[in-house]
Enzyme design. Sequence first.
Site, PDB file in Angstrom:
ATOM      1  N   CYS A 138       3.581  16.986   4.683  1.00  0.00           N
ATOM      2  CA  CYS A 138       3.421  16.615   6.104  1.00  0.00           C
ATOM      3  C   CYS A 138       4.577  17.114   6.970  1.00  0.00           C
ATOM      4  CB  CYS A 138       3.276  15.106   6.237  1.00  0.00           C
ATOM      5  SG  CYS A 138       1.972  14.443   5.220  1.00  0.00           S
ATOM      6  N   HIS A 153       4.914  12.772  13.316  1.00  0.00           N
ATOM      7  CA  HIS A 153       3.813  12.940  12.359  1.00  0.00           C
ATOM      8  C   HIS A 153       2.887  11.731  12.468  1.00  0.00           C
ATOM      9  CE1 HIS A 153       1.421  13.440   8.883  1.00  0.00           C
ATOM     10  NE2 HIS A 153       2.069  12.562   8.138  1.00  0.00           N
ATOM     11  N   ASN A 199      -4.720  11.305   9.731  1.00  0.00           N
ATOM     12  CA  ASN A 199      -3.506  11.984   9.262  1.00  0.00           C
ATOM     13  C   ASN A 199      -3.884  13.376   8.743  1.00  0.00           C
ATOM     14  OD1 ASN A 199      -1.332  12.931   7.788  1.00  0.00           O
ATOM     15  ND2 ASN A 199      -0.891  10.979   6.793  1.00  0.00           N
TER      16      ASN A 199
HETATM   17  O1  UT7 Z   1       1.448  11.510   5.597  1.00  0.00           O
HETATM   18  C1  UT7 Z   1       1.646  10.915   4.371  1.00  0.00           C
HETATM   19  C2  UT7 Z   1       2.374   9.719   4.533  1.00  0.00           C
HETATM   20  N1  UT7 Z   1       1.584   8.541   4.204  1.00  0.00           N
HETATM   21  C3  UT7 Z   1       1.830   7.432   4.877  1.00  0.00           C
HETATM   22  O2  UT7 Z   1       2.597   7.433   5.800  1.00  0.00           O
HETATM   23  C4  UT7 Z   1       1.184   6.164   4.440  1.00  0.00           C
HETATM   24  C5  UT7 Z   1       2.157   5.035   4.604  1.00  0.00           C
HETATM   25  N2  UT7 Z   1       1.578   3.751   4.224  1.00  0.00           N
HETATM   26  C6  UT7 Z   1       0.667   3.137   5.004  1.00  0.00           C
HETATM   27  O3  UT7 Z   1       0.346   3.615   6.072  1.00  0.00           O
HETATM   28  C7  UT7 Z   1       0.132   1.808   4.546  1.00  0.00           C
HETATM   29  O4  UT7 Z   1       0.858   1.381   3.429  1.00  0.00           O
HETATM   30  C8  UT7 Z   1      -1.378   1.876   4.189  1.00  0.00           C
HETATM   31  C9  UT7 Z   1      -2.200   2.059   5.456  1.00  0.00           C
HETATM   32  C10 UT7 Z   1      -1.649   3.006   3.220  1.00  0.00           C
HETATM   33  C11 UT7 Z   1      -1.829   0.570   3.537  1.00  0.00           C
HETATM   34  O5  UT7 Z   1      -1.535  -0.527   4.392  1.00  0.00           O
HETATM   35  P1  UT7 Z   1      -0.876  -1.842   3.784  1.00  0.00           P
HETATM   36  O6  UT7 Z   1      -0.742  -2.790   4.888  1.00  0.00           O
HETATM   37  O7  UT7 Z   1       0.388  -1.418   3.068  1.00  0.00           O
HETATM   38  O8  UT7 Z   1      -2.001  -2.350   2.794  1.00  0.00           O
HETATM   39  P2  UT7 Z   1      -1.896  -2.617   1.215  1.00  0.00           P
HETATM   40  O9  UT7 Z   1      -1.776  -1.340   0.457  1.00  0.00           O
HETATM   41  O10 UT7 Z   1      -0.859  -3.674   0.986  1.00  0.00           O
HETATM   42  O11 UT7 Z   1      -3.306  -3.228   0.899  1.00  0.00           O
HETATM   43  C12 UT7 Z   1      -3.689  -4.503   1.451  1.00  0.00           C
HETATM   44  C13 UT7 Z   1      -5.077  -4.830   0.982  1.00  0.00           C
HETATM   45  C14 UT7 Z   1      -5.263  -4.693  -0.519  1.00  0.00           C
HETATM   46  O12 UT7 Z   1      -6.116  -5.756  -0.926  1.00  0.00           O
HETATM   47  P3  UT7 Z   1      -5.495  -7.100  -1.598  1.00  0.00           P
HETATM   48  O13 UT7 Z   1      -4.773  -6.631  -2.821  1.00  0.00           O
HETATM   49  O14 UT7 Z   1      -4.577  -7.668  -0.551  1.00  0.00           O
HETATM   50  O15 UT7 Z   1      -6.704  -7.922  -1.860  1.00  0.00           O
HETATM   51  C15 UT7 Z   1      -6.009  -3.405  -0.680  1.00  0.00           C
HETATM   52  O16 UT7 Z   1      -6.825  -3.374  -1.838  1.00  0.00           O
HETATM   53  O17 UT7 Z   1      -6.011  -3.945   1.577  1.00  0.00           O
HETATM   54  C16 UT7 Z   1      -6.865  -3.405   0.566  1.00  0.00           C
HETATM   55  N3  UT7 Z   1      -7.301  -2.080   0.980  1.00  0.00           N
HETATM   56  C17 UT7 Z   1      -8.377  -1.857   1.750  1.00  0.00           C
HETATM   57  N4  UT7 Z   1      -9.282  -2.704   2.278  1.00  0.00           N
HETATM   58  C18 UT7 Z   1     -10.260  -2.170   3.027  1.00  0.00           C
HETATM   59  C19 UT7 Z   1      -6.717  -0.880   0.711  1.00  0.00           C
HETATM   60  N5  UT7 Z   1      -7.414   0.101   1.296  1.00  0.00           N
HETATM   61  C20 UT7 Z   1      -8.439  -0.481   1.951  1.00  0.00           C
HETATM   62  C21 UT7 Z   1      -9.490   0.026   2.740  1.00  0.00           C
HETATM   63  N6  UT7 Z   1     -10.368  -0.860   3.269  1.00  0.00           N
HETATM   64  N7  UT7 Z   1      -9.638   1.342   3.012  1.00  0.00           N
END
Ligand code: UT7
Length: 320
Positions: A111, A247, A277
């Site tokens: 990225c 980004h 993204n």
């Molecule tokens: O350019 C590359 C750089 N990448 C990034 O900058 C990504 C950086 N990270 C992020 O933006 C965030 O960490 C994410 C958007 C990827 C995830 O957000 P989060 O608030 O950290 O969510 P999480 O991973 O803690 O997941 C929370 C919950 C989980 O369920 P439980 O375990 O709480 O029941 C996941 O299974 O959300 C669930 N989950 C989803 N639910 C619905 C994960 N993906 C999804 C989804 N739809 N697509």
Amino acid sequence: MTVRILGTGSALPQTTVTNDDLSKIMDTSDEWIRTRTGIGTRHLAKEETTASLSVEAACRALENSGVSAQELDFIIVGTVTGDNITPSCACTVQAALGADRAAAFDINAACSGFLFALHTAYAYIHAGIYRTGLIIGAEVLSRIMDWTDRSTCVLFGDGAGAAVVRADETGLLGFEQGSDGEKGVVLSCPGRPNNNPLVSNPTDLRFVHMDGQEVYKFAVTTVPASIARVLEKTKTAPQDVRWFVLHQANVRIIHSVEKRLKAGEEKFPVNLDHCANTSAASVPILLDEMNQKGMLSRGDKIVLSGFGAGLTWGTALLEW
Ligand code: UT7
């Protein structure tokens, strides 16, 4: 002598896919994706390739800058999703443009790819080796997503952004770039299985794997610190910067950077809602959208900052 952006261009695939569309094929929702990331829709390539999007963006950038393909001394494409291992995407772009004087090659800084391409352009131009170049960030990430992994596949989109750069007295005022290979494992895509018959093939590792929370922590600490260092080096106050073009990974990351810099939310444009993204393409696509809307004026100070797999990061301060 430094490097100035003379013109920009971008290209997005025709097909758009909304969060609601995704919720019909996997366990997700518009509400989850929007509130966690700010993403509403993404463009996904069907017919388009990384090279075809790059060429489209490049043609627009050349037109916008009034530079001809024959004037280009170099073409650099930042991408992790080139259509071929070889030839490079940049060589395919060179052939399509008829830029026969240009040296062409790709760089892999994920990225941060567009920022690394800009800094490489600066190095060539500052050293007096080249005068005019084309830099591109382009990705078809949809090809390397695991479409059964909702935690990654909903986040990304495809597209390309380009800029024509030339030697000038003003333009790039300061920059930094960095890498932390120790943390590379938090965002990886091993790529191809080994085809050597003497080696037993491990499980399929073709797709992107991400520890989202670790990448998030990296982004919200590294990006503001990198921007602060570049501003300090160039003796520029955050208040003197007209735009912070970051980004586009997550709107929450952008808000967090903005709070740390205390520069004003209105200076942080966002296009995640319709592009998601697009990795190396996100900064130049957003820059081109702003250019097309007439948001950039001569003399504006603009920060560009990218971060991503590697891990890598890069920040530049420009005078437009
Ligand atoms: O350019 C590359 C750089 N990448 C990034 O900058 C990504 C950086 N990270 C992020 O933006 C965030 O960490 C994410 C958007 C990827 C995830 O957000 P989060 O608030 O950290 O969510 P999480 O991973 O803690 O997941 C929370 C919950 C989980 O369920 P439980 O375990 O709480 O029941 C996941 O299974 O959300 C669930 N989950 C989803 N639910 C619905 C994960 N993906 C999804 C989804 N739809 N697509």
